[in-house]
Scaffold this motif. Sequence first.
Motif, PDB file in Angstrom:
ATOM      1  N   PHE A 364      16.084 -85.047 148.389  1.00 20.80           N
ATOM      2  CA  PHE A 364      17.385 -84.452 148.693  1.00 20.80           C
ATOM      3  C   PHE A 364      17.881 -84.872 150.069  1.00 20.80           C
ATOM      4  O   PHE A 364      19.054 -85.188 150.252  1.00 20.80           O
ATOM      5  CB  PHE A 364      17.301 -82.921 148.612  1.00 20.80           C
ATOM      6  N   LEU A 365      16.975 -84.885 151.048  1.00 21.00           N
ATOM      7  CA  LEU A 365      17.417 -85.203 152.406  1.00 21.00           C
ATOM      8  C   LEU A 365      17.882 -86.651 152.521  1.00 21.00           C
ATOM      9  O   LEU A 365      18.719 -86.980 153.354  1.00 21.00           O
ATOM     10  CB  LEU A 365      16.281 -84.939 153.396  1.00 21.00           C
ATOM     11  N   ALA A 366      17.352 -87.505 151.675  1.00 20.14           N
ATOM     12  CA  ALA A 366      17.745 -88.914 151.762  1.00 20.14           C
ATOM     13  C   ALA A 366      18.992 -89.203 150.946  1.00 20.14           C
ATOM     14  O   ALA A 366      19.477 -90.328 150.948  1.00 20.14           O
ATOM     15  CB  ALA A 366      16.595 -89.799 151.299  1.00 20.14           C
ATOM     16  N   GLU A 395       9.126 -86.283 159.236  1.00 20.83           N
ATOM     17  CA  GLU A 395       8.653 -87.375 158.391  1.00 20.83           C
ATOM     18  C   GLU A 395       9.690 -87.774 157.358  1.00 20.83           C
ATOM     19  O   GLU A 395       9.565 -88.804 156.712  1.00 20.83           O
ATOM     20  CB  GLU A 395       7.364 -86.967 157.671  1.00 20.83           C
ATOM     21  N   CYS A 396      10.710 -86.950 157.165  1.00 22.29           N
ATOM     22  CA  CYS A 396      11.670 -87.233 156.097  1.00 22.29           C
ATOM     23  C   CYS A 396      12.751 -88.184 156.579  1.00 22.29           C
ATOM     24  O   CYS A 396      13.162 -88.155 157.733  1.00 22.29           O
ATOM     25  CB  CYS A 396      12.322 -85.948 155.607  1.00 22.29           C
TER      26      CYS A 396
ATOM     27  N   ALA B 152       4.350 -77.173 157.800  1.00 19.70           N
ATOM     28  CA  ALA B 152       4.174 -77.146 156.353  1.00 19.70           C
ATOM     29  C   ALA B 152       4.582 -78.455 155.685  1.00 19.70           C
ATOM     30  O   ALA B 152       3.801 -79.028 154.945  1.00 19.70           O
ATOM     31  CB  ALA B 152       4.930 -75.977 155.762  1.00 19.70           C
ATOM     32  N   PRO B 153       5.778 -78.928 155.939  1.00 20.89           N
ATOM     33  CA  PRO B 153       6.129 -80.171 155.272  1.00 20.89           C
ATOM     34  C   PRO B 153       5.631 -81.358 156.080  1.00 20.89           C
ATOM     35  O   PRO B 153       6.401 -82.080 156.684  1.00 20.89           O
ATOM     36  CB  PRO B 153       7.647 -80.135 155.228  1.00 20.89           C
ATOM     37  N   HIS B 154       4.364 -81.533 156.070  1.00 23.48           N
ATOM     38  CA  HIS B 154       3.806 -82.593 156.880  1.00 23.48           C
ATOM     39  C   HIS B 154       3.688 -83.809 156.005  1.00 23.48           C
ATOM     40  O   HIS B 154       2.767 -83.944 155.218  1.00 23.48           O
ATOM     41  CB  HIS B 154       2.450 -82.144 157.389  1.00 23.48           C
ATOM     42  N   LEU B 155       4.626 -84.674 156.110  1.00 21.64           N
ATOM     43  CA  LEU B 155       4.634 -85.752 155.135  1.00 21.64           C
ATOM     44  C   LEU B 155       3.860 -86.951 155.645  1.00 21.64           C
ATOM     45  O   LEU B 155       2.673 -87.067 155.478  1.00 21.64           O
ATOM     46  CB  LEU B 155       6.072 -86.134 154.800  1.00 21.64           C
ATOM     47  N   THR B 156       4.563 -87.790 156.330  1.00 21.40           N
ATOM     48  CA  THR B 156       3.892 -88.959 156.870  1.00 21.40           C
ATOM     49  C   THR B 156       4.737 -89.479 157.993  1.00 21.40           C
ATOM     50  O   THR B 156       5.939 -89.287 158.017  1.00 21.40           O
ATOM     51  CB  THR B 156       3.714 -90.042 155.807  1.00 21.40           C
ATOM     52  N   SER B 157       4.152 -90.128 158.896  1.00 17.87           N
ATOM     53  CA  SER B 157       4.927 -90.616 160.028  1.00 17.87           C
ATOM     54  C   SER B 157       5.302 -92.071 159.857  1.00 17.87           C
ATOM     55  O   SER B 157       5.766 -92.706 160.773  1.00 17.87           O
ATOM     56  CB  SER B 157       4.132 -90.427 161.301  1.00 17.87           C
ATOM     57  N   THR B 160       9.605 -94.033 154.828  1.00 18.29           N
ATOM     58  CA  THR B 160       9.686 -93.696 153.419  1.00 18.29           C
ATOM     59  C   THR B 160       8.732 -94.499 152.546  1.00 18.29           C
ATOM     60  O   THR B 160       8.365 -94.042 151.486  1.00 18.29           O
ATOM     61  CB  THR B 160      11.095 -93.984 152.892  1.00 18.29           C
ATOM     62  N   ARG B 161       8.406 -95.667 152.965  1.00 17.46           N
ATOM     63  CA  ARG B 161       7.626 -96.492 152.050  1.00 17.46           C
ATOM     64  C   ARG B 161       6.333 -95.791 151.682  1.00 17.46           C
ATOM     65  O   ARG B 161       5.893 -95.854 150.548  1.00 17.46           O
ATOM     66  CB  ARG B 161       7.315 -97.832 152.696  1.00 17.46           C
ATOM     67  N   SER B 162       5.755 -95.178 152.667  1.00 20.71           N
ATOM     68  CA  SER B 162       4.473 -94.556 152.395  1.00 20.71           C
ATOM     69  C   SER B 162       4.605 -93.340 151.487  1.00 20.71           C
ATOM     70  O   SER B 162       3.619 -92.808 151.034  1.00 20.71           O
ATOM     71  CB  SER B 162       3.795 -94.169 153.690  1.00 20.71           C
TER      72      SER B 162
END
Lengths: 449, 308
Positions: A364-366, A395-396, B152-157, B160-162
């Motif tokens: 959604f954010l993208a 990270e988003c 909480a939303p710890h995605l990746t640094s 987007t590719r990852s």
Amino acid sequence: MSPAHRRTKSSGPAPPAKTLVLDNGAYTIKAGFSGPGIKTPTPSIIPNCLARDRDKKVYIGSSLSACKDFSEIVFRRPVEKGYLVNWEAQKEIWEHEFFDAKAPLHCDPKETGLILAEAPNTLPALQTFCDQVVFEEFGFARYLRCLGPQLNAYNDIQSIFKPPARSPDLTSIPPAEILMLVDSSYSHTTVTPLLLGRPIQPAIRRLDVGGKLLTNYLTRLLSLRQYDMRNDTYLVNEIKEATCYVSKDFKADMEQTWKGPKGDRRATYETGGGIAKDYVLPDYHALTKGFVRDHDPDAATKLKELTKGKPIGASEDVLTLRNERFTVPELLFNPSDIGLRQSGIAQQILDSLSTVPMGLWPGFLANIIVVGGNANIEGFIIRLQMEMRALAPAECFVRVAKAIDPIVSTWQGGAYLARDEDQLASLSVTKEQYEEYGSAWVARKFGGR
Amino acid sequence: MNFGVREVALNSRANAAPGWAYVPDTGVNASVTALQPSSRKRARNQHVASHQETTAKQDAKILRELVALDRENHRDVSIPVPIRHRDNAGRVSHGKVTPNVRKILQSQKTFANHLSDYEALGSPLTASTALTQPSATIPNTPAARATPGSGAPHLTSKGTRSHKKKDPTAVSTPTPLRKVFSAAQLTPAAVKSESSTADVPMPDAPILSQGNGTIPAAHPLDKDPLLVSRIPGMPSQTEIDKLLAAPPLTYNEARGPWVEEDMRKPVRQFCEICGYWGRVRCTRCGGKVCALECLTTHQEECFSRYGA
């Protein structure tokens, strides 16, 4: 015989060849025909109002373009807060535009389908009224009532975002898989997350700031500080569209436009500091439309010399806009500036996301798309991108873009949908179905329940 | 005044005749509450920081101004629909006007009337849906909203590719790629009703694709606890279905909240005269102005106004 069988075989007459796509907005109707046989459907933008000028002449819908003198013009709008409320006036406008013999977009409803966009979270009673009038009064052959934001998903969303570019062999199959749609229109601003063209209803949020409120706020500021514009909201709206912008740095712009303490005028105030603009008001005799120009501190003295000895008509009335230019659209991002107890658009988007599983956040954010007239305000997209970037998880990926033409984007999506006969047929309700199953069934079908 | 007598609608389906409407007697102007539905009780219980406490007088002023900003025209006007010639000249006849349509066309209700009707009468449909609503859908739950700091939303640094890279620890439901998009998938899910013939073939699923970018080559340090990327798992198909099938919120529920974070921030004050920051308070009315010059202008009017 199974019900499904009966339904598919005896579906009655052939589907209508063309579909009237109607985005029935509070300020303007976006209308036009689309269908499998129509190559490039184009919308007409029709003012959705009955207007009366100061000579007591009443204009209906598109005939407003014949009006020459907009001073003290008053409006009656059938759509209130985004919802179609007054059918007496709406029927008059629709008949003037679509059903009269001389109508600009004439059609026979019995041979035409209808796609009607509505605002989210409508009252059920109003939806029922709408269905009843469409079938019982006008008798459209086929009808689809759906959320306006939903139709946007049928546009080619990915081509709106510039980087990163996609490979040319990827084709998009509408509707878009995932889309966060911000619709900032005349009555309000809504945030709708969409999955595969279907809205996530519990996540829809509404911010009660729209174009009307901005115009009225500018009217108040101008009336307080310069001329009384309270009877000229039409003109103020034009001023707003011509001069307002969303500030990237509110505090700095505020300093630029301050006049300074008493007896110590700031130089930036006199020269305008790159922000002040002059708007030349129309007098509806020599000048029928106002225009903007850069602020000229010596304009008054120059004009006095120029018009010396000439008749009064040669002079002009000028409004100088300083901090009004950016404090007005600022309400979209800080509604509490006027005491409205709501958070700005960016927080509303985040609040809407909070009801959605975390796994869908990146998607959604993208894919945030802004439609509606306010999206045309200069700097709106950049500001929203900045605020979203600050609020979203680090990270988003955050991408914000405005639709190619934000005002007709909803209509355009509807037009794409109308060209796909299979999709449209599965979503719509025919007149025969309405007559057989009644309006409650229709409401359930459109409600997805 | 109703002298304490409460009018109760006996027939819950009572469709009000044109010209009158049930209105909940809340003691406050309905159009005002529609604009800013904050009941007195809530306003009192709401904990706000000291610098944005407003007096009842100021609250009333803000409300009055908001109502004014919501107006269509500066004055009250009525523009009647022009009367057409009765001879049907150039007019499409839509056949007989049905009783339903006649009622709708004659109704002069405004949106505020409809809204208070809805609140007063409610409908059995919405009462039941309100119960079945999952608790997470109720607005004003900032706890559910994760801020960057809360982790909480710890995605990746790594960008987007990852995102495409599956994390070994993440619990994710394998979601198949979207293949063909059939029209049936768009059908509003499960149009079920007793009388309905709606035997719409339920699509297998609206399935989200996982993207088709190339997955980066594996790296020996991918499993390193410092570098490993955690992406929240995609919701399963049933979760998505449930989300899409949820009923719409009512008009008032959908109103965007004033989130706690913004409530804590001081409300920005502006000069009532010139629009610059409001730094000085008028001792008489409490209005804000920027400096001495504007204060003088303000007080000229403030002191001469009766009852201010």
